[in-house]
Design a protein around this motif. Structure first.
Motif, short mmCIF file in Angstrom:
data_model
loop_
_atom_site.label_atom_id
_atom_site.label_comp_id
_atom_site.label_asym_id
_atom_site.label_seq_id
_atom_site.Cartn_x
_atom_site.Cartn_y
_atom_site.Cartn_z
N GLN A 14 0.83 -1.20 0.00
CA GLN A 14 0.00 0.00 0.00
C GLN A 14 0.87 1.26 0.00
N ALA A 15 1.99 1.24 0.70
CA ALA A 15 2.89 2.39 0.70
C ALA A 15 3.44 2.66 -0.69
N LEU A 16 3.79 1.59 -1.41
CA LEU A 16 4.32 1.76 -2.77
C LEU A 16 3.23 2.23 -3.72
N LEU A 17 2.03 1.67 -3.58
CA LEU A 17 0.90 2.08 -4.41
C LEU A 17 0.58 3.55 -4.19
N GLY A 18 0.50 3.96 -2.93
CA GLY A 18 0.20 5.35 -2.63
C GLY A 18 1.27 6.31 -3.11
N SER A 19 2.52 5.90 -3.00
CA SER A 19 3.63 6.74 -3.45
C SER A 19 3.57 6.95 -4.96
N ALA A 20 3.31 5.86 -5.69
CA ALA A 20 3.19 5.97 -7.15
C ALA A 20 2.03 6.89 -7.53
N GLN A 21 0.92 6.77 -6.82
CA GLN A 21 -0.23 7.62 -7.13
C GLN A 21 0.07 9.08 -6.85
N MET A 22 0.87 9.37 -5.81
CA MET A 22 1.26 10.75 -5.53
C MET A 22 2.05 11.35 -6.69
N VAL A 23 2.96 10.57 -7.26
CA VAL A 23 3.74 11.06 -8.41
C VAL A 23 2.82 11.40 -9.58
N LEU A 24 1.87 10.50 -9.86
CA LEU A 24 0.98 10.71 -11.00
C LEU A 24 -0.02 11.83 -10.75
N THR A 25 -0.51 11.94 -9.52
CA THR A 25 -1.55 12.92 -9.22
C THR A 25 -1.00 14.33 -9.05
N THR A 26 0.11 14.46 -8.32
CA THR A 26 0.66 15.79 -8.05
C THR A 26 1.49 16.34 -9.20
N GLY A 27 2.12 15.45 -9.98
CA GLY A 27 3.02 15.89 -11.02
C GLY A 27 4.35 16.38 -10.50
N ASN A 28 4.57 16.26 -9.20
CA ASN A 28 5.82 16.69 -8.60
C ASN A 28 6.94 15.69 -8.87
N HIS A 29 8.17 16.18 -8.90
CA HIS A 29 9.32 15.31 -9.12
C HIS A 29 9.45 14.36 -7.93
N PRO A 30 9.75 13.07 -8.19
CA PRO A 30 9.90 12.12 -7.08
C PRO A 30 10.92 12.57 -6.04
N GLY A 31 11.97 13.28 -6.49
CA GLY A 31 12.96 13.78 -5.54
C GLY A 31 12.37 14.78 -4.57
N ALA A 32 11.49 15.66 -5.08
CA ALA A 32 10.84 16.65 -4.22
C ALA A 32 9.90 15.97 -3.22
N LEU A 33 9.19 14.95 -3.69
CA LEU A 33 8.29 14.22 -2.79
C LEU A 33 9.09 13.47 -1.72
N LYS A 34 10.24 12.93 -2.13
CA LYS A 34 11.12 12.27 -1.16
C LYS A 34 11.61 13.26 -0.11
N ASP A 35 12.04 14.45 -0.56
CA ASP A 35 12.54 15.46 0.36
C ASP A 35 11.48 15.86 1.39
N ALA A 36 10.22 15.89 0.95
CA ALA A 36 9.14 16.31 1.84
C ALA A 36 8.92 15.33 2.99
N VAL A 37 9.34 14.08 2.82
CA VAL A 37 9.17 13.06 3.87
C VAL A 37 10.35 13.07 4.84
N CYS A 38 11.47 13.65 4.41
CA CYS A 38 12.71 13.57 5.19
C CYS A 38 12.86 14.75 6.14
N SER A 39 12.45 14.57 7.37
CA SER A 39 12.63 15.61 8.39
C SER A 39 14.09 15.68 8.81
N PRO A 40 14.58 16.87 9.14
CA PRO A 40 15.97 17.00 9.59
C PRO A 40 16.29 16.10 10.78
N GLY A 41 17.32 15.30 10.64
CA GLY A 41 17.75 14.43 11.72
C GLY A 41 16.79 13.29 12.02
N GLY A 42 15.84 13.02 11.08
CA GLY A 42 14.81 12.03 11.35
C GLY A 42 15.14 10.62 10.87
#
Length: 267
Positions: A205-233
């Protein structure tokens, strides 16, 4: 004239396409002819969708659009069997890897309209990605009909044949890579105490949802990855480790190997 579909071969991909076009309401079961040397496969499709059982020649003779859904190694035998009933008004859709438009045109003697297509296995659940390439002499209306059929089992795009090998590496074969990633994440989850069933569901489900975010938002996968990465997290710690272990390069090299093998298979 109503369009009749014919399928020579009743394996997983043929079943996916048949299920998709009938479920979408674009075709009725009686509009579909199916043949396969394993009669139980055709019987199952007939029971589920109401398709009509036939032999290879009956499929080729009775259908307007004929899908060749057999293994590449039997293409020559099937084409030799049906060629005498395949007339100029028919559309041949070939979905086998490595069977080029040049090979298909020569094998059929330049008579029918030839379309090459490369679907992937998520077509089984209506989430396929298919590349479609008609021969230059195929009318736009007929090419559009084939594209529309594949859109019934996911998404389909016209793509030059010169890019089919790249498509195979990135989309045609890539479900296998995705399954490996899901399996690996689930294994890690089990190692940390999750049940196998929960770990598989959470990972998929995590992979399915991630793929759908790329298709729906049109954002670069790198930007979506960065949004999940909190400093020092925890996430950036995982990303750092994956980079250290060479995940990105391993994926690129795997796709490269697939593309090169696909090129070697071309006829």
């Amino acid at each position: 004239m109503s369009v009749k579909l014919g399928f020579i071969g009743a394996g997983n991909m043929a079943s996916a396409i048949i299920g998709g076009v009938i479920s979408s309401g674009k075709f009725l079961g009686v509009d579909v002819l199916v043949s396969d040397f394993m009669e139980e496969k055709v019987a199952q499709l007939s029971a589920e969708y109401g398709v009509r059982s036939a032999n290879n020649i009956e499929v080729a003779d009775g259908a307007n659009v004929i899908f060749l859904c057999v293994k590449p190694n039997v293409y020559d035998d099937v084409i030799n069997e049906i060629r005498h009933v395949v007339t100029a008004n028919k559309i041949i859709v070939a979905i086998a890897a490595g069977k080029t438009l040049k090979y298909l045109g020569e094998a059929f003697g330049g008579v029918p309209k030839i379309v090459r297509a490369m679907p992937n296995t998520p077509s089984l659940v209506g989430q396929g990605m298919t590349a479609v390439c008609p021969a230059p002499d195929v009318p736009k209306k007929d090419a559009g009909l084939v594209l529309n059929i594949f859109n019934g089992v996911g998404k389909a795009r016209f793509l030059p044949e010169t890019l089919f090998d790249a498509f195979t590496g990135v989309a045609g074969s890539s479900p296998a890579y995705a399954f490996m990633f899901i399996e690996a994440m689930a294994d890690a989850g089990v190692a940390h105490g999750l049940s196998r069933a929960d770990a598989m569901e959470f990972s998929a489900q995590a992979l399915l949802g991630s793929a759908q975010m790329v298709l729906t938002t049109g954002n670069h996968p790198g930007a979506l990855k960065d949004a999940v990465c909190s400093p020092g997290g925890a996430t950036i710690a995982a990303v750092s480790k994956l980079e250290q272990e060479g995940l990105r390069n391993a994926v690129i090299q795997g796709v490269n190997a697939c593309v090169e093998k696909s090129k070697q298979m071309a006829l």
